[in-house]
Design a protein around this motif. Structure first.
Motif, PDB file in Angstrom:
ATOM      1  N   ALA A   1      33.902  23.777  14.207  1.00  0.00           N
ATOM      2  CA  ALA A   1      34.263  24.296  12.895  1.00  0.00           C
ATOM      3  C   ALA A   1      35.741  24.682  12.837  1.00  0.00           C
ATOM      4  CB  ALA A   1      33.394  25.504  12.552  1.00  0.00           C
ATOM      5  N   PHE A   2      36.275  25.208  13.945  1.00  0.00           N
ATOM      6  CA  PHE A   2      37.685  25.592  13.998  1.00  0.00           C
ATOM      7  C   PHE A   2      38.569  24.404  13.639  1.00  0.00           C
ATOM      8  CE2 PHE A   2      41.741  25.852  16.171  1.00  0.00           C
ATOM      9  CZ  PHE A   2      42.171  27.149  15.932  1.00  0.00           C
ATOM     10  N   HIS A   3      38.339  23.285  14.305  1.00  0.00           N
ATOM     11  CA  HIS A   3      39.175  22.117  14.069  1.00  0.00           C
ATOM     12  C   HIS A   3      38.903  21.479  12.708  1.00  0.00           C
ATOM     13  CE1 HIS A   3      41.080  22.061  17.997  1.00  0.00           C
ATOM     14  NE2 HIS A   3      39.906  22.368  18.518  1.00  0.00           N
ATOM     15  N   ALA A   4      37.682  21.582  12.239  1.00  0.00           N
ATOM     16  CA  ALA A   4      37.341  20.987  10.949  1.00  0.00           C
ATOM     17  C   ALA A   4      38.040  21.694   9.796  1.00  0.00           C
ATOM     18  CB  ALA A   4      35.823  21.014  10.744  1.00  0.00           C
ATOM     19  N   VAL A   5      38.388  22.979   9.974  1.00  0.00           N
ATOM     20  CA  VAL A   5      39.057  23.736   8.912  1.00  0.00           C
ATOM     21  C   VAL A   5      40.351  23.036   8.487  1.00  0.00           C
ATOM     22  CG1 VAL A   5      40.367  25.840   8.418  1.00  0.00           C
ATOM     23  CG2 VAL A   5      38.108  26.001   9.454  1.00  0.00           C
ATOM     24  N   THR A   6      41.178  22.699   9.459  1.00  0.00           N
ATOM     25  CA  THR A   6      42.473  22.096   9.141  1.00  0.00           C
ATOM     26  C   THR A   6      42.298  20.726   8.507  1.00  0.00           C
ATOM     27  OG1 THR A   6      43.317  23.228  11.113  1.00  0.00           O
ATOM     28  CG2 THR A   6      44.778  21.645  10.055  1.00  0.00           C
TER      29      THR A   6
END
Length: 223
Positions: free
Chosen positions: A139-144
Protein backbone atom coordinates in the motif's frame (compact mmCIF):
# COMPACT_ATOMS: atom_id res chain seq x y z
CA UNK A 1 -4.34 -29.81 17.30
CA UNK A 2 -5.76 -28.54 14.01
CA UNK A 3 -6.41 -24.82 13.75
CA UNK A 4 -9.75 -23.77 12.30
CA UNK A 5 -10.08 -20.56 10.35
CA UNK A 6 -13.11 -18.63 11.67
CA UNK A 7 -13.37 -16.44 8.58
CA UNK A 8 -16.29 -16.98 6.17
CA UNK A 9 -15.84 -18.57 2.75
CA UNK A 10 -15.74 -22.00 1.21
CA UNK A 11 -13.20 -24.56 2.32
CA UNK A 12 -11.40 -24.08 -1.00
CA UNK A 13 -11.24 -20.31 -0.40
CA UNK A 14 -9.79 -20.81 3.06
CA UNK A 15 -7.24 -23.33 1.81
CA UNK A 16 -6.27 -21.00 -1.03
CA UNK A 17 -5.84 -18.05 1.32
CA UNK A 18 -3.83 -20.13 3.80
CA UNK A 19 -1.36 -21.53 1.27
CA UNK A 20 -1.05 -18.42 -0.88
CA UNK A 21 -0.42 -16.17 2.11
CA UNK A 22 2.36 -18.44 3.29
CA UNK A 23 3.95 -18.61 -0.14
CA UNK A 24 3.82 -14.83 -0.59
CA UNK A 25 5.21 -14.09 2.87
CA UNK A 26 7.98 -16.67 2.56
CA UNK A 27 6.61 -18.91 5.33
CA UNK A 28 6.53 -21.59 2.60
CA UNK A 29 9.83 -20.69 0.90
CA UNK A 30 10.73 -21.40 -2.68
CA UNK A 31 11.94 -24.98 -3.13
CA UNK A 32 9.92 -26.38 -0.22
CA UNK A 33 7.65 -29.39 -0.79
CA UNK A 34 4.27 -29.10 0.91
CA UNK A 35 1.59 -31.78 1.16
CA UNK A 36 -2.18 -31.76 0.88
CA UNK A 37 -2.39 -33.76 4.08
CA UNK A 38 -0.39 -31.30 6.17
CA UNK A 39 -2.42 -28.32 4.95
CA UNK A 40 -5.70 -30.17 5.43
CA UNK A 41 -4.71 -31.12 8.98
CA UNK A 42 -3.69 -27.53 9.79
CA UNK A 43 -7.07 -26.24 8.61
CA UNK A 44 -9.21 -29.10 9.92
CA UNK A 45 -10.69 -29.98 6.52
CA UNK A 46 -10.56 -32.76 3.95
CA UNK A 47 -7.94 -32.95 1.24
CA UNK A 48 -10.36 -32.17 -1.59
CA UNK A 49 -10.53 -28.37 -1.14
CA UNK A 50 -6.78 -28.30 -0.53
CA UNK A 51 -6.22 -30.14 -3.81
CA UNK A 52 -8.43 -27.58 -5.58
CA UNK A 53 -6.45 -24.75 -4.02
CA UNK A 54 -3.17 -26.37 -5.10
CA UNK A 55 -4.46 -26.58 -8.68
CA UNK A 56 -5.36 -22.88 -8.64
CA UNK A 57 -1.93 -21.93 -7.31
CA UNK A 58 -0.26 -24.11 -9.93
CA UNK A 59 -2.17 -22.14 -12.58
CA UNK A 60 -0.86 -18.93 -11.00
CA UNK A 61 2.69 -20.22 -11.21
CA UNK A 62 3.26 -20.43 -7.46
CA UNK A 63 3.20 -24.23 -7.10
CA UNK A 64 4.29 -27.20 -9.20
CA UNK A 65 2.35 -30.39 -8.46
CA UNK A 66 3.89 -33.84 -8.22
CA UNK A 67 1.40 -36.73 -7.94
CA UNK A 68 1.75 -38.75 -4.74
CA UNK A 69 4.47 -36.40 -3.49
CA UNK A 70 2.90 -33.00 -2.94
CA UNK A 71 3.46 -29.52 -4.30
CA UNK A 72 6.76 -27.73 -4.80
CA UNK A 73 6.78 -24.02 -4.03
CA UNK A 74 8.23 -22.61 -7.25
CA UNK A 75 11.35 -20.57 -6.43
CA UNK A 76 11.55 -16.96 -7.57
CA UNK A 77 13.96 -16.92 -10.51
CA UNK A 78 16.67 -14.29 -10.93
CA UNK A 79 15.04 -13.30 -14.21
CA UNK A 80 11.71 -12.69 -12.52
CA UNK A 81 13.34 -10.63 -9.78
CA UNK A 82 15.13 -8.44 -12.30
CA UNK A 83 12.04 -7.99 -14.49
CA UNK A 84 9.80 -7.00 -11.60
CA UNK A 85 12.35 -4.68 -10.04
CA UNK A 86 13.12 -2.97 -13.34
CA UNK A 87 9.40 -2.40 -13.87
CA UNK A 88 9.06 -1.02 -10.35
CA UNK A 89 12.04 1.28 -10.82
CA UNK A 90 10.54 2.83 -13.96
CA UNK A 91 7.06 3.17 -12.46
CA UNK A 92 8.03 4.45 -9.02
CA UNK A 93 10.48 7.01 -10.32
CA UNK A 94 7.89 8.24 -12.81
CA UNK A 95 5.30 8.53 -10.03
CA UNK A 96 7.67 10.37 -7.68
CA UNK A 97 8.51 12.89 -10.43
CA UNK A 98 4.82 13.48 -11.18
CA UNK A 99 3.93 13.99 -7.52
CA UNK A 100 6.74 16.50 -6.99
CA UNK A 101 5.66 18.31 -10.14
CA UNK A 102 2.18 18.83 -8.73
CA UNK A 103 3.49 21.13 -6.03
CA UNK A 104 3.66 21.44 -2.23
CA UNK A 105 -0.01 20.70 -1.49
CA UNK A 106 0.09 17.42 -3.41
CA UNK A 107 3.41 16.48 -1.78
CA UNK A 108 2.00 17.15 1.69
CA UNK A 109 -1.07 15.02 0.99
CA UNK A 110 1.00 12.13 -0.32
CA UNK A 111 3.32 12.37 2.69
CA UNK A 112 0.40 12.03 5.11
CA UNK A 113 -0.81 8.88 3.35
CA UNK A 114 2.69 7.42 3.22
CA UNK A 115 3.14 8.13 6.92
CA UNK A 116 -0.06 6.21 7.66
CA UNK A 117 1.20 3.11 5.86
CA UNK A 118 4.63 3.44 7.44
CA UNK A 119 3.04 3.54 10.89
CA UNK A 120 1.00 0.47 9.98
CA UNK A 121 4.21 -1.32 9.02
CA UNK A 122 5.91 -0.40 12.28
CA UNK A 123 2.92 -1.65 14.28
CA UNK A 124 2.94 -4.90 12.29
CA UNK A 125 6.64 -5.42 13.08
CA UNK A 126 5.94 -4.92 16.77
CA UNK A 127 3.23 -7.61 16.61
CA UNK A 128 5.22 -9.92 14.36
CA UNK A 129 2.37 -9.76 11.82
CA UNK A 130 4.20 -10.33 8.53
CA UNK A 131 1.13 -10.51 6.25
CA UNK A 132 0.06 -7.10 7.60
CA UNK A 133 3.60 -5.76 7.17
CA UNK A 134 3.67 -6.86 3.54
CA UNK A 135 0.20 -5.51 2.84
CA UNK A 136 1.24 -2.13 4.26
CA UNK A 137 4.42 -2.27 2.18
CA UNK A 138 2.38 -2.79 -0.98
CA UNK A 139 0.00 0.00 0.00
CA UNK A 140 2.90 2.37 0.75
CA UNK A 141 4.23 2.14 -2.79
CA UNK A 142 0.78 2.15 -4.36
CA UNK A 143 0.06 5.58 -2.83
CA UNK A 144 2.56 7.36 -5.06
CA UNK A 145 1.44 5.47 -8.16
CA UNK A 146 -2.19 6.32 -7.45
CA UNK A 147 -1.28 10.00 -7.08
CA UNK A 148 0.71 10.08 -10.33
CA UNK A 149 -2.47 10.73 -12.28
CA UNK A 150 -1.88 7.82 -14.69
CA UNK A 151 -4.54 5.18 -14.07
CA UNK A 152 -3.11 2.76 -16.64
CA UNK A 153 0.31 2.68 -14.99
CA UNK A 154 -1.27 2.49 -11.55
CA UNK A 155 -3.31 -0.54 -12.61
CA UNK A 156 -0.24 -2.20 -14.11
CA UNK A 157 1.68 -1.60 -10.89
CA UNK A 158 -1.16 -3.22 -8.95
CA UNK A 159 -0.84 -6.31 -11.18
CA UNK A 160 2.65 -6.86 -9.76
CA UNK A 161 1.25 -7.12 -6.23
CA UNK A 162 1.72 -10.85 -5.59
CA UNK A 163 5.23 -10.91 -7.06
CA UNK A 164 6.24 -7.89 -4.99
CA UNK A 165 4.89 -9.33 -1.75
CA UNK A 166 6.69 -12.60 -2.29
CA UNK A 167 10.04 -11.02 -3.07
CA UNK A 168 9.85 -8.69 -0.08
CA UNK A 169 8.68 -11.51 2.19
CA UNK A 170 11.52 -13.80 1.18
CA UNK A 171 14.13 -11.04 1.47
CA UNK A 172 12.96 -10.16 4.99
CA UNK A 173 13.18 -13.80 6.10
CA UNK A 174 16.67 -14.18 4.69
CA UNK A 175 17.89 -10.99 6.34
CA UNK A 176 15.91 -9.88 9.42
CA UNK A 177 17.86 -6.61 9.49
CA UNK A 178 16.31 -5.87 6.11
CA UNK A 179 13.05 -5.03 7.86
CA UNK A 180 14.70 -2.14 9.71
CA UNK A 181 16.28 -0.92 6.50
CA UNK A 182 12.93 -1.11 4.68
CA UNK A 183 11.37 1.17 7.29
CA UNK A 184 14.29 3.61 7.08
CA UNK A 185 14.18 3.63 3.27
CA UNK A 186 10.43 4.19 3.27
CA UNK A 187 10.88 7.12 5.64
CA UNK A 188 13.49 8.62 3.30
CA UNK A 189 11.17 8.30 0.29
CA UNK A 190 8.28 9.86 2.20
CA UNK A 191 10.35 12.77 3.50
CA UNK A 192 11.88 13.49 0.08
CA UNK A 193 8.40 13.72 -1.41
CA UNK A 194 7.20 15.86 1.50
CA UNK A 195 10.02 18.30 0.79
CA UNK A 196 9.34 18.30 -2.94
CA UNK A 197 12.93 17.19 -3.59
CA UNK A 198 12.69 15.26 -6.83
CA UNK A 199 16.34 14.22 -7.10
CA UNK A 200 16.41 13.00 -3.54
CA UNK A 201 13.18 11.06 -4.08
CA UNK A 202 14.60 9.33 -7.16
CA UNK A 203 17.77 8.37 -5.28
CA UNK A 204 15.69 7.07 -2.37
CA UNK A 205 13.62 4.88 -4.69
CA UNK A 206 16.79 3.52 -6.36
CA UNK A 207 18.39 2.76 -3.00
CA UNK A 208 15.28 1.02 -1.72
CA UNK A 209 14.78 -1.24 -4.73
CA UNK A 210 18.50 -2.04 -5.01
CA UNK A 211 18.45 -3.11 -1.36
CA UNK A 212 15.59 -5.50 -2.02
CA UNK A 213 17.47 -7.02 -4.96
CA UNK A 214 20.58 -7.55 -2.84
CA UNK A 215 18.57 -9.05 0.03
CA UNK A 216 16.99 -11.57 -2.34
CA UNK A 217 20.45 -12.59 -3.45
CA UNK A 218 20.61 -11.34 -7.02
CA UNK A 219 24.27 -10.73 -7.73
CA UNK A 220 23.83 -8.07 -10.41
CA UNK A 221 23.13 -4.43 -9.61
CA UNK A 222 19.72 -3.06 -10.46
CA UNK A 223 20.94 0.30 -11.71
Amino acid sequence: MASRDPRPGTAKDRALDYVKTRVLTGAFPGGELISEGDVAAALGMSRTPVREAFLRLEAEGLLRLYPQRGALVVPVSPGEVRSVMEARLVLEQFAATKVVGRGPAACAGVFQRLQGELQRQRAAVDRGDWPEFLDADRAFHAVTLAESGNAILSDFYASLRDRQMRMIGESALRDPERVTRILDEHREIAEALRDGDGRRALRAVQTHLAGTVRAIGLAEDLI
